[in-house]
Design a protein around this motif. Structure first.
Motif, PDB file in Angstrom:
ATOM      1  N   THR A  56       0.821  -1.207   0.000  1.00 56.89           N
ATOM      2  CA  THR A  56       0.000   0.000   0.000  1.00 56.89           C
ATOM      3  C   THR A  56       0.858   1.262   0.000  1.00 56.89           C
ATOM      4  OG1 THR A  56      -0.072   0.043   2.399  1.00 56.89           O
ATOM      5  CG2 THR A  56      -1.867  -1.106   1.277  1.00 56.89           C
ATOM      6  N   ARG A  57       2.157   1.094   0.285  1.00 49.60           N
ATOM      7  CA  ARG A  57       3.024   2.271   0.399  1.00 49.60           C
ATOM      8  C   ARG A  57       3.612   2.701  -0.934  1.00 49.60           C
ATOM      9  NH1 ARG A  57       2.043   5.164   4.611  1.00 49.60           N
ATOM     10  NH2 ARG A  57       0.334   3.808   5.187  1.00 49.60           N
ATOM     11  N   THR A  58       3.398   1.944  -1.965  1.00 46.33           N
ATOM     12  CA  THR A  58       4.056   2.274  -3.221  1.00 46.33           C
ATOM     13  C   THR A  58       3.118   2.041  -4.398  1.00 46.33           C
ATOM     14  OG1 THR A  58       5.884   1.702  -4.686  1.00 46.33           O
ATOM     15  CG2 THR A  58       5.030  -0.052  -3.319  1.00 46.33           C
ATOM     16  N   THR A  59       3.368   2.764  -5.459  1.00 43.71           N
ATOM     17  CA  THR A  59       2.669   2.462  -6.710  1.00 43.71           C
ATOM     18  C   THR A  59       3.667   2.102  -7.796  1.00 43.71           C
ATOM     19  OG1 THR A  59       2.672   4.799  -7.249  1.00 43.71           O
ATOM     20  CG2 THR A  59       0.659   3.929  -6.294  1.00 43.71           C
ATOM     21  N   ASN A  60       4.914   1.932  -7.395  1.00 43.59           N
ATOM     22  CA  ASN A  60       5.924   1.577  -8.377  1.00 43.59           C
ATOM     23  C   ASN A  60       5.680   0.149  -8.880  1.00 43.59           C
ATOM     24  OD1 ASN A  60       8.238   0.760  -9.686  1.00 43.59           O
ATOM     25  ND2 ASN A  60       9.541   2.113  -8.473  1.00 43.59           N
ATOM     26  N   PRO A  61       5.375  -0.002 -10.159  1.00 38.46           N
ATOM     27  CA  PRO A  61       4.999  -1.335 -10.656  1.00 38.46           C
ATOM     28  C   PRO A  61       6.113  -2.355 -10.495  1.00 38.46           C
ATOM     29  CG  PRO A  61       5.341   0.191 -12.466  1.00 38.46           C
ATOM     30  CD  PRO A  61       5.375   1.003 -11.230  1.00 38.46           C
ATOM     31  N   LEU A  62       7.359  -1.888 -10.551  1.00 42.86           N
ATOM     32  CA  LEU A  62       8.453  -2.841 -10.409  1.00 42.86           C
ATOM     33  C   LEU A  62       8.521  -3.388  -8.988  1.00 42.86           C
ATOM     34  CD1 LEU A  62      11.123  -0.929 -12.483  1.00 42.86           C
ATOM     35  CD2 LEU A  62       9.761  -2.903 -13.157  1.00 42.86           C
ATOM     36  N   LEU A  63       8.343  -2.489  -8.021  1.00 41.02           N
ATOM     37  CA  LEU A  63       8.350  -2.940  -6.626  1.00 41.02           C
ATOM     38  C   LEU A  63       7.164  -3.854  -6.349  1.00 41.02           C
ATOM     39  CD1 LEU A  63       9.400   0.140  -4.482  1.00 41.02           C
ATOM     40  CD2 LEU A  63      10.578  -2.035  -4.734  1.00 41.02           C
ATOM     41  N   LEU A  64       6.013  -3.459  -6.913  1.00 35.93           N
ATOM     42  CA  LEU A  64       4.817  -4.280  -6.688  1.00 35.93           C
ATOM     43  C   LEU A  64       5.009  -5.663  -7.284  1.00 35.93           C
ATOM     44  CD1 LEU A  64       2.009  -1.659  -7.301  1.00 35.93           C
ATOM     45  CD2 LEU A  64       2.643  -2.730  -5.147  1.00 35.93           C
ATOM     46  N   ALA A  65       5.571  -5.708  -8.491  1.00 38.44           N
ATOM     47  CA  ALA A  65       5.819  -7.000  -9.131  1.00 38.44           C
ATOM     48  C   ALA A  65       6.783  -7.824  -8.286  1.00 38.44           C
ATOM     49  CB  ALA A  65       6.380  -6.795 -10.527  1.00 38.44           C
ATOM     50  N   LEU A  66       7.764  -7.130  -7.705  1.00 37.92           N
ATOM     51  CA  LEU A  66       8.721  -7.836  -6.866  1.00 37.92           C
ATOM     52  C   LEU A  66       8.023  -8.410  -5.630  1.00 37.92           C
ATOM     53  CD1 LEU A  66      11.743  -8.395  -6.874  1.00 37.92           C
ATOM     54  CD2 LEU A  66      12.045  -6.414  -5.396  1.00 37.92           C
TER      55      LEU A  66
END
Lengths: 389, 589
Positions: A56-66
């Motif tokens: 919930t703290r990020t919208t960075n797709p790379l981090l989310l994918a990770l």
């Protein structure tokens, strides 16, 4: 020819009639050796929810994918071979559906994000003046779509994390660790949760039955037509289960003096309100100052209420799960991910929220990514016992 | 221990009481059997003991029920949980947790027993019921018999003084049923538990009962007495009692053993006619007019090997009328649309969820032939039926029905070749009236309007159009599902556990209907645990074990050879090969 009627009887672990229309799930043959005691389910839930919080703290797709990859890897290595552990794929599908719906809304209803890269212009439906602010159709911009994608991905990651918790730890086992006062509510919730898998099994069975009547067993219409019978069946089963539970002593209570009861109610209600307000404060940007203290005070009150309320319950626990070192480590690894991600969102908000106006390619911030990888720890701590094959 | 004092129960909205004048006592440590036709209120009486009637079901209970001195009017079911253990008809709807061990502990946890006591009792119960190997297994993966044992175990752990069971064995294969009954017997003998049990399959339980309470008809007061007394007047009775009544034995024998000791004279009388039992056997089945070759198959031949080579007659003679014999196991040539069989299964293997449900199974089904598919729970019977109807694709081998592979055929086409009545007939019924169901069935099958309704009227006289399928009795619902399936006139008819929950009268009606269909040339395959039904109906019995066909031959040969699948009459009159009371009746002068 004659012998098997009797002589094979003692074989208790006979194979299942897994192909009955009821679709019994396959069995998990247990080896003779004693498997290691399962990890405390609470640890898994904490780990999964922490990962979800990090999402919930990020919208960075790379981090989310990770994050998704991390949880998926742990699920694959650690999940036990039980029917409920197969719910993970269902959650993944649900997450995908959520993502698609989010995108569809962004396309149909437009997006508040001002964008210049118009992909396509849909015919706009004129709406009456009282519906001002709502738009149907119109320009679809790349920025708007991308924003919706990031947003949807965040939600999807959260869902997948919940799915991971479901697959790794049976929610019913978590119940055993609930305080006595909450137990009955918990049972109700779990029964409601098992409603869904049963419903799916029913749908499968009834769609098979459609084939028996000569109707196609696939397609949306087929699904709709079995809807009512499925709900009816599920309801009947719930009533039967409620009767069985009642007859087995569910809800027996001890007598507690009235003042204790009132104190319990006041503490619990006040505490829950505090928790709600506190959570809101923590999650929104504005409430940073009052959020945490209110949350903690609320939690304390609620816990005290629960402890008092436990006096009403007669329940004892059969072989409760123990919270050991591994449980601490698993829960800790999840918590570390959440905390580090929260810190990163304070110190480096840009990296965690890649801009959409103007369009930029998201980059992978190294330190938060390394933090996410901490979540892989359980894969090495608590791998599922491999079946001898 | 359990005391009914002039009890009557009226459900909300019902014009008259479901049961009334119930006034009897179940003494401590006895096993009392509650018998009677369907719909006389057996479940209501059982529910009144645990307090679920009326606390849970609603309705009005007049009179008084006391259990171990506790009045059910003032005690809710949960407050009776430590004295009464209840197991309902469907074990799956009884389970609260999802592993065996947790389930056994659940009741004790609710009662607040100490952890060490719980631990000890769980271990004891695991041993008592033979569940030790299954302790960590998810309940959903157990077979029916295992689930039933877990359900009984789960109410045993709090050490109730009364056990209430509603049809504990009806879903079980004969051997699993014996297992469950042996456990009950042990509880009654060793622990002094009082058991009140309702069961349709009297042949399985009557010998264990100390007393029988008969509910003769809806709303009638129950009659209590020793099993022999009650069986002499009961409208429902097992074959052993039927034979005893026929032979005029008094007191009536209730067990096969008692009957055998009395049967010497009867055997002698029958031995005089032993040269002709085959003809009589056929007569005894209600004079089914089957083609000439089919009639011969009831001859008690020596059991033949299932690998017997095909007689060349079939291959040479394309005339399907003459070649409808099942004496050969397989056709050496690949299946052609002109196959004389209704269905052929060749080396069929089905693997699902890493479990081999069927292994290399072979079976041929000729038109006009009735086959009973037997074997313990989980042997692969339902899988075989599902493969024949195309619900499951074979992993290897083939299943062909009328020359086509059913799983590759469009559903509309399949229903014209094969029909399956599933274990739960309700699954087939969607509409909210019988008339609506029939119209839908006509549309689905492409039959002339009114076909299905005609069948319903024929099979089930007196059913009005407006009635909701849910309000039908178990037997009526089965017949309605049967009519729906028959609307498409499939030459092959499959039934999965058709007698589950049926009383003897409903079973007799079903037997008549199925015989008529076989006489019309329908091939019928029944997957069943009901040995009496198989004896009555089947020309051929196929035994499955662990997904393999282990025996295939004429009913008399296969069931006589098997201790668990032999019907009572066969056991009593062995070594003569009689299957049913009706056969014996015909044979006697």
């Amino acid at each position: 020819m004659r012998s098997c009627g009797q002589s094979c009887r003692r074989d208790d672990s006979r194979p299942e009639e897994s192909a009955t229309p009821q679709g019994r799930a396959g069995e998990a043959p247990l080896g003779p050796r004693q498997p290691r005691a399962p990890l405390h389910p609470g640890a898994w839930w904490l780990w999964s929810l922490s990962l979800g919080t990090a999402a919930t703290r990020t919208t960075n797709p790379l981090l989310l994918a990770l994050l998704i990859a991390t949880s998926a890897y742990v699920v694959v290595t650690c999940r036990p071979d039980t029917p409920w552990s197969r719910s993970y794929s269902a959650f993944v599908k649900l997450a995908l559906a959520v993502l698609l719906i989010r995108l569809a809304f962004a396309i149909a209803l437009g997006s508040p994000i001002p964008g210049t890269h118009v992909i396509v212009t849909l015919p706009e439906v004129p709406l009456p003046p009282w519906a001002q602010g709502i738009r149907l159709g119109g320009k679809v911009t790349a920025e708007g779509l991308l924003f919706a994608l990031y947003d949807g991905l965040k939600l999807a990651t959260l869902l997948i994390c919940v799915g991971a918790a479901n697959a790794l730890a049976n929610p019913a086992r978590l119940l055993k660790s609930l305080p006595g006062a909450l137990y009955e509510m918990g049972v109700a919730v779990v029964v409601a949760l098992t409603f869904a898998p049963n419903l799916i099994a029913d749908v499968h069975r009834l769609r098979a039955a459609r084939r028996l009547r000569g109707r196609p067993d696939s397609g949306v219409r087929g699904l709709l037509q079995v809807g009512l019978p499925v709900l009816e069946g599920a309801l009947e089963r719930s009533v039967a289960l409620a009767a069985a539970m009642d007859a087995r002593g569910y809800g027996r209570t001890a007598d507690v003096p009235a003042p204790v009861r009132r104190t319990t109610a006041a503490l619990t209600l006040g505490g829950l309100l505090g928790v709600c307000a506190g959570t809101y404060g923590v999650l929104t940007a504005e409430g940073g100052t009052y959020g945490l203290p209110v949350l903690l005070a609320g939690l304390a009150a609620a816990l005290a209420g629960l402890r008092l309320g436990g006096r009403r319950s007669l329940r004892t626990r059969y072989r409760p799960d123990r919270w050991g070192v591994r449980a601490w480590l698993v829960a800790g690894s999840g918590a570390a991910v959440a905390v580090l991600m929260a810190l990163a969102s304070v110190y480096d908000p840009e990296a965690l929220h890649p801009g959409v106006v103007p369009l930029v390619a998201p980059t992978l911030p190294l330190r938060p990514a390394a933090a996410v990888l901490l979540g892989l720890l359980p894969a090495f701590l608590a791998p599922a016992p491999k079946e001898p094959s | 221990m359990i005391r009914f004092e002039n009890v009557s129960v009226t459900y909300d909205g019902a014009a008259q009481p479901s049961v009334q004048g119930v006034d009897f006592e179940v003494p401590e440590g006895e096993l009392v059997l509650l018998v009677g036709p369907s719909g006389v209120g057996k479940s209501t009486v059982l529910g009144a003991v645990s307090g679920l009637v009326p606390h849970f079901t609603g309705g009005t209970l007049r009179g008084r029920v006391t259990v171990a001195g506790r009045d059910t009017r003032t005690h809710k079911p949960r407050e009776l949980a430590d004295v009464v253990g209840t197991v309902g008809q469907d074990p799956l709807s009884h389970f609260v947790t999802d592993t065996v061990e947790d389930e056994l502990a659940y009741g004790m946890e609710s009662l607040g027993l100490a952890p060490d006591v719980m631990r000890r009792r769980v271990e004891e119960t695991l041993d008592l019921l033979g569940l030790t190997d299954l302790r960590a297994r998810p309940i959903a993966t157990l077979s029916g018999g295992q689930q039933q044992r877990v359900a009984i175990g789960s109410v045993l752990t709090p050490h109730p003084r009364v056990l209430v069971l509603d049809e504990p064995t009806s879903a079980l294969d004969p051997a699993a049923a014996e297992e469950v009954l042996a456990v009950l017997q042990r509880l009654v003998h060793d622990l002094g538990t009082t058991v009140l049990m309702a069961e349709h399959r009297l042949e399985r339980v009557i010998q264990y009962a100390d007393q029988v309470a008969l509910l003769p008809s809806p709303g009638a007061a129950p009659v209590l007495g020793t099993p022999a007394e009650i069986m002499a007047v009961s409208p429902v009775y097992p074959p052993v009692v039927g034979l005893g009544r026929l032979a005029g034995w008094s007191p009536l024998p209730l067990t096969v053993r008692d009957a055998r000791r009395r049967a010497a004279g009867l055997r002698e009388r029958l031995a005089e006619r032993i040269d002709r039992p085959a003809a009589d056997a056929l007569q005894g089945r209600g004079a089914v007019s089957i083609s000439g070759s089919a009639a011969g198959r009831d001859q008690p031949q020596t059991a033949r090997s299932r690998q017997q080579p095909a007689t060349p007659e079939l291959l040479g003679a394309p005339s399907p009328g003459r070649s409808r014999s099942h004496w050969f196991r397989r056709k050496p040539t690949p299946a052609t649309p002109t196959s004389p069989y209704a269905a052929e299964v060749h080396a069929l293997t089905v693997t699902r969820d890493r479990v081999q449900a069927l292994r290399h199974a072979d079976l041929t089904i000729a038109p006009g032939e009735t086959i009973a598919l037997m074997g313990r729970n989980g042997a692969g019977k339902s899988t075989l039926l599902a493969a024949l109807v195309g619900l499951i694709a074979p992993s290897a081998g083939s299943a062909t029905v009328g020359g086509a592979a059913p799983h590759r055929t469009a559903p509309r086409e399949v229903v014209r070749r094969v029909g399956l009545v599933p274990q739960e007939p309700r699954d087939l019924l969607y509409a909210d009236t019988v008339a609506g169901e029939c119209e839908a069935a006509d549309r689905d099958a492409g039959a002339a309007p009114g076909t299905c309704r005609g069948l319903v009227s024929e099979l089930l006289p007196g059913i009005t159009d407006e009635i909701h399928p849910r309000d039908l009795s178990e037997g009526q619902r089965l017949t309605l599902a049967l009519a729906v399936v028959l609307t498409a006139r499939p030459p092959l008819l499959l039934l999965d556990e058709p007698t589950r929950g049926l009383d003897y009268a409903a079973k007799a009606r079903l037997v008549t209907v199925l015989r008529g269909l076989a006489a019309e040339g329908h091939a019928i395959v029944l997957a069943t645990h009901d040995v009496e039904l198989a004896a009555e109906l089947a020309h051929r019995v196929v035994l499955l074990a662990d997904g393999e066909v282990i025996a295939d031959g004429p009913t008399a040969d296969v069931v006589v050879a098997s201790p668990s699948f032999a019907p009572q009459v066969t056991k009593i009159l062995a070594p003569q090969k009689w299957l049913t009371v009706a056969q014996v009746r015909k044979a006697l002068p």
